[in-house]
Write a protein that holds these residues in place. Structure first.
Motif, PDB file in Angstrom:
ATOM      1  N   ASP A   1      44.770  66.064  22.182  1.00 51.19           N
ATOM      2  CA  ASP A   1      43.591  65.063  22.004  1.00 51.19           C
ATOM      3  C   ASP A   1      43.751  64.342  22.846  1.00 51.19           C
ATOM      4  N   ASN A   2      43.964  63.748  23.610  1.00 56.77           N
ATOM      5  CA  ASN A   2      44.158  62.806  24.765  1.00 56.77           C
ATOM      6  C   ASN A   2      43.731  63.181  25.983  1.00 56.77           C
ATOM      7  N   ARG A   3      42.885  62.696  26.866  1.00 53.31           N
ATOM      8  CA  ARG A   3      42.436  62.403  28.767  1.00 53.31           C
ATOM      9  C   ARG A   3      42.683  61.404  29.251  1.00 53.31           C
ATOM     10  N   THR A   4      43.441  61.618  29.910  1.00 48.66           N
ATOM     11  CA  THR A   4      44.481  60.029  31.054  1.00 48.66           C
ATOM     12  C   THR A   4      43.313  59.171  31.642  1.00 48.66           C
ATOM     13  N   ALA A   5      43.233  58.340  30.792  1.00 44.03           N
ATOM     14  CA  ALA A   5      41.780  57.009  31.477  1.00 44.03           C
ATOM     15  C   ALA A   5      40.797  57.701  30.411  1.00 44.03           C
ATOM     16  N   SER A   6      41.229  57.768  29.516  1.00 40.33           N
ATOM     17  CA  SER A   6      40.245  57.666  28.191  1.00 40.33           C
ATOM     18  C   SER A   6      39.379  56.393  27.848  1.00 40.33           C
ATOM     19  N   ILE A   7      40.556  54.753  28.047  1.00 38.12           N
ATOM     20  CA  ILE A   7      39.946  54.115  27.589  1.00 38.12           C
ATOM     21  C   ILE A   7      38.119  53.371  28.359  1.00 38.12           C
ATOM     22  N   ASP A   8      37.509  53.158  26.875  1.00 37.22           N
ATOM     23  CA  ASP A   8      36.232  52.493  27.183  1.00 37.22           C
ATOM     24  C   ASP A   8      36.888  51.165  27.252  1.00 37.22           C
ATOM     25  N   SER A   9      36.746  50.632  28.751  1.00 39.28           N
ATOM     26  CA  SER A   9      37.379  49.107  28.671  1.00 39.28           C
ATOM     27  C   SER A   9      36.022  48.653  29.552  1.00 39.28           C
ATOM     28  N   PRO A  10      35.668  47.572  29.979  1.00 36.38           N
ATOM     29  CA  PRO A  10      35.128  46.889  30.390  1.00 36.38           C
ATOM     30  C   PRO A  10      35.211  46.446  31.579  1.00 36.38           C
ATOM     31  N   LEU A  11      36.538  45.502  31.614  1.00 36.18           N
ATOM     32  CA  LEU A  11      37.258  44.967  32.838  1.00 36.18           C
ATOM     33  C   LEU A  11      37.645  46.593  33.829  1.00 36.18           C
ATOM     34  N   MET A  12      38.026  48.008  33.359  1.00 37.26           N
ATOM     35  CA  MET A  12      38.319  48.646  34.158  1.00 37.26           C
ATOM     36  C   MET A  12      37.139  49.058  35.018  1.00 37.26           C
ATOM     37  N   VAL A  13      35.537  48.843  34.884  1.00 37.10           N
ATOM     38  CA  VAL A  13      34.490  49.201  34.799  1.00 37.10           C
ATOM     39  C   VAL A  13      34.340  48.156  35.229  1.00 37.10           C
ATOM     40  N   ALA A  14      34.284  47.231  35.676  1.00 30.93           N
ATOM     41  CA  ALA A  14      34.201  46.304  36.030  1.00 30.93           C
ATOM     42  C   ALA A  14      34.044  46.157  37.563  1.00 30.93           C
ATOM     43  N   VAL A  15      36.107  46.584  37.972  1.00 32.14           N
ATOM     44  CA  VAL A  15      36.752  46.080  38.929  1.00 32.14           C
ATOM     45  C   VAL A  15      36.885  48.301  39.700  1.00 32.14           C
ATOM     46  N   ALA A  16      35.865  48.950  38.905  1.00 35.66           N
ATOM     47  CA  ALA A  16      35.603  50.303  39.721  1.00 35.66           C
ATOM     48  C   ALA A  16      35.664  50.555  41.128  1.00 35.66           C
ATOM     49  N   ASP A  17      34.602  49.836  41.668  1.00 33.01           N
ATOM     50  CA  ASP A  17      34.245  50.001  42.976  1.00 33.01           C
ATOM     51  C   ASP A  17      35.472  48.940  44.006  1.00 33.01           C
ATOM     52  N   THR A  18      36.263  48.348  43.113  1.00 28.21           N
ATOM     53  CA  THR A  18      37.544  47.791  44.251  1.00 28.21           C
ATOM     54  C   THR A  18      38.362  48.694  44.207  1.00 28.21           C
ATOM     55  N   GLY A  19      39.558  47.890  45.546  1.00 31.46           N
ATOM     56  CA  GLY A  19      39.941  48.816  45.758  1.00 31.46           C
ATOM     57  C   GLY A  19      41.432  49.308  45.402  1.00 31.46           C
ATOM     58  N   ILE A  20      41.644  48.148  44.136  1.00 27.83           N
ATOM     59  CA  ILE A  20      42.515  48.011  43.107  1.00 27.83           C
ATOM     60  C   ILE A  20      42.317  49.148  41.778  1.00 27.83           C
ATOM     61  N   GLY A  21      40.659  48.967  41.465  1.00 20.22           N
ATOM     62  CA  GLY A  21      40.058  49.456  40.655  1.00 20.22           C
ATOM     63  C   GLY A  21      40.359  51.385  41.437  1.00 20.22           C
ATOM     64  N   LYS A  22      39.810  51.598  42.502  1.00 19.25           N
ATOM     65  CA  LYS A  22      40.174  53.032  42.995  1.00 19.25           C
ATOM     66  C   LYS A  22      40.907  53.521  42.781  1.00 19.25           C
ATOM     67  N   ALA A  23      42.206  52.275  43.242  1.00 15.63           N
ATOM     68  CA  ALA A  23      44.076  53.080  43.278  1.00 15.63           C
ATOM     69  C   ALA A  23      44.432  53.155  42.058  1.00 15.63           C
ATOM     70  N   LEU A  24      43.674  52.324  41.035  1.00  9.31           N
ATOM     71  CA  LEU A  24      43.868  53.119  39.227  1.00  9.31           C
ATOM     72  C   LEU A  24      42.994  53.546  39.300  1.00  9.31           C
ATOM     73  N   ALA A  25      42.269  54.150  39.056  1.00  7.24           N
ATOM     74  CA  ALA A  25      41.290  55.688  38.652  1.00  7.24           C
ATOM     75  C   ALA A  25      42.432  56.285  39.439  1.00  7.24           C
ATOM     76  N   SER A  26      42.550  56.537  40.598  1.00  7.60           N
ATOM     77  CA  SER A  26      42.527  57.075  41.118  1.00  7.60           C
ATOM     78  C   SER A  26      44.223  58.541  40.775  1.00  7.60           C
ATOM     79  N   SER A  27      45.202  56.818  40.195  1.00 10.49           N
ATOM     80  CA  SER A  27      46.151  57.516  39.402  1.00 10.49           C
ATOM     81  C   SER A  27      46.400  57.470  38.052  1.00 10.49           C
ATOM     82  N   GLY A  28      45.060  57.076  36.950  1.00  9.99           N
ATOM     83  CA  GLY A  28      44.591  57.523  35.958  1.00  9.99           C
ATOM     84  C   GLY A  28      45.743  56.218  34.985  1.00  9.99           C
TER      85      GLY A  28
END
Length: 528
Positions: free
Chosen positions: A96-123
């Motif tokens: 019962d764990n999915r990759t990158a499933s933490i509710d994080s304001p920081l990750m949401v804030a940077v989601a549209d940036t290059g760093i955010g997209k790179a992190l999201a693509s790798s989980g």
């Protein structure tokens, strides 16, 4: 110990084409994200605002299932609990764990940036929290609340912990491919003293007794093999010890303070830990470490015996010209068995942790115990832990020869080597004995009532017997009752006020001058 991050519904990432002015952010997932805007700082601030008063972000209808088919029911929700599945430690949650499933304001804030997209693509996620606390106590001397923790300093306000995680967690819901993960963690604040490992930046505590400091309590990698029975996780590095119903990390606890039972427990290990789901309800955990609260580079390391080198005489405790820097740094076994009922209402963990020859070490505790959980209904549940722990060959504080040797550098933990916060000596029953086995037993329960998703009330009761005085410095029996309220303003902001009444059979509080202690304390945790 509960070292698991609590998974949540995947937070929104790239803003879709939705008119944020004409929709309800908490009714439509796309609208929620569009309401955040596009600027990083604006998204960060608005995310806190939108989640205020809510139990989490709106669920994503396109998100994959968060639990494997046929797996035991997840018993809790967070908020208001510090976990969703009953804690068992040493592994990312199996099934019962999915990759990158933490509710994080920081990750949401940077989601549209290059760093955010790179992190999201790798989980990979970067997140953490800041925790400030304080207390008002009937004790008044510096350090006088001890052995209560983590507020050992009475009548004080402090930075308990500022924590940062960089991690990727394996996807343990899927069963079609091998997955991997890691966690790099850093902690700064007063609480570093409870995670310090001998040899890893330990000079802060053991040489200088700094009030605040830093540590890296978890640095590990994981590989998940879904097709080995019902799933095998292999973790290598430094990790939180198993199992426990409390944890060093603030969000993983019911209450702000910790029981004495937990305070005097094993904290971290370095080595390899495996967790095998034999079935969906039975998990076996087997680990090999270098001991407890000690580093790999302490293995076999020796230092000069100052007592012998300076000609004080024959060292009856350690007769050689050298001795091991930490005799507890040696190959050590951990073996645990977990059972969880299919309906999720019951869970039992039986464990032996850090098992070796048990020689007096920095924190070479031979831990045998269990944890158990039972959910009565959606509002009430209870958790319980009991253990026996011991170390062998501990020098006798009541023996004059042993004390003379200790005070003049004739043991690995004499003041010449560790001037502050060194492992304590034993108060053996026989004055003539140079050494003895120091034992302690502890038990603690938490009875919890959750009227809704943003509030929980915890009643804590415990009994702890420091049989030989080696764990607390006082040969005493302890009991306490604490009542705490955990109020979540949102999934990101939590307040935890509480009141605890401690008693001891011998004067142990306020630096050994009082048998009773009353403490009102509390903290606030802000996640990011």
């Amino acid at each position: 110990m509960n070292d698991q991050a609590v998974p949540a519904a995947a937070a929104p990432a790239v803003p879709p084409s939705t008119d944020a002015a004409n929709c309800d952010p908490y009714k439509t997932y796309d609208c929620f994200d569009a309401s955040l805007g596009t600027n990083v700082f604006t998204r960060f601030a608005r995310y806190y605002a939108l989640e205020m008063g809510q139990a989490g972000p709106p669920s994503d209808p396109k998100a994959p299932p968060s639990i494997r088919d046929g797996w035991p029911t997840v018993p809790q929700s967070s908020p208001p609990m510090p976990f969703t599945d009953w804690p068992y430690g040493g592994t990312t949650l199996l099934g019962d764990n999915r990759t990158a499933s933490i509710d994080s304001p920081l990750m949401v804030a940077v989601a549209d940036t290059g760093i955010g997209k790179a992190l999201a693509s790798s989980g990979i996620q970067l997140y953490g929290w800041v925790d400030y606390g304080g207390n008002i106590s009937t004790s008044h001397q510096k350090g006088g609340n001890a052995p209560a923790a983590y507020d050992y300093n009475p009548n004080n306000i402090q930075l308990d912990q500022a924590v940062l995680y960089l991690e990727r967690t394996p996807d343990t819901v899927q069963t079609d491919h091998i997955d991997w993960g890691f966690r790099l963690s850093a902690i700064y604040g007063e609480n570093y003293r409870y995670t310090t490992s001998y040899g890893l930046a330990s000079y802060q505590l053991l040489k200088h007794n700094d009030f605040v400091g830093y540590d890296f309590p978890m640095v590990y990698g994981e590989v998940y093999f879904p097709k080995v029975m019902d799933g095998l996780m292999v973790r290598v590095g430094r990790y939180i010890s198993l199992p426990d119903i409390e944890a060093q990390l603030a969000p993983n606890n019911y209450m702000y303070t910790h029981s004495i039972t937990y305070t005097l427990d094993n904290y971290t290990n370095e080595g390899i830990q495996t967790s095998l789901a034999v079935t969906k309800q039975f998990i076996v955990q087997l680990g090999l470490s270098v001991g407890t609260e000690t580093t790999v580079w302490n293995l076999g390391k020796k230092v000069t015996n100052d007592f012998v080198a300076n000609g004080f005489g024959t060292d009856a405790l350690y007769p050689d010209t050298t001795f091991k820097k930490d005799p507890g740094a040696q190959p050590s076994l951990t073996l645990c068995l977990r059972y969880q009922g299919q309906d999720g209402k019951n869970d039992v963990n039986v464990c032996a942790n850090g098992i070796n020859n048990g020689q007096w070490g920095y924190n070479n505790l031979q831990w045998y115990g269990f944890t158990a959980y039972h959910s009565f209904n959606p509002y009430w549940h209870i958790s319980f832990e009991a253990y026996d722990e011991h170390q062998s060959g501990v020098p006798n504080e009541n023996n004059a020869e042993a004390m003379y040797i200790y005070q003049n550098g004739g043991t690995p933990f004499s003041p010449q080597y560790i001037p502050n916060d060194a492992p304590a000596l034993a108060q053996c029953n026989s004055v003539s004995a140079l050494r003895c086995t120091a034992s302690a037993v502890g038990s603690v329960f938490y009875l919890n009532y959750s009227p809704n998703h943003l509030n929980n009330i915890s009643l804590r009761g415990e009994y702890y017997d420091d049989i030989d005085g080696q764990r607390t410095g006082y040969k005493s029996k302890y009991s306490d009752v604490g009542l705490g309220w955990q109020h979540w303003m949102s999934p990101q902001v939590e307040f935890r006020p509480e009141f605890t009444w401690y008693t001891s059979s011998a004067p142990a509080f306020n630096l050994g001058t009082m048998k009773q202690e009353k403490v009102f304390s509390g903290d606030v945790i802000m996640h990011f």
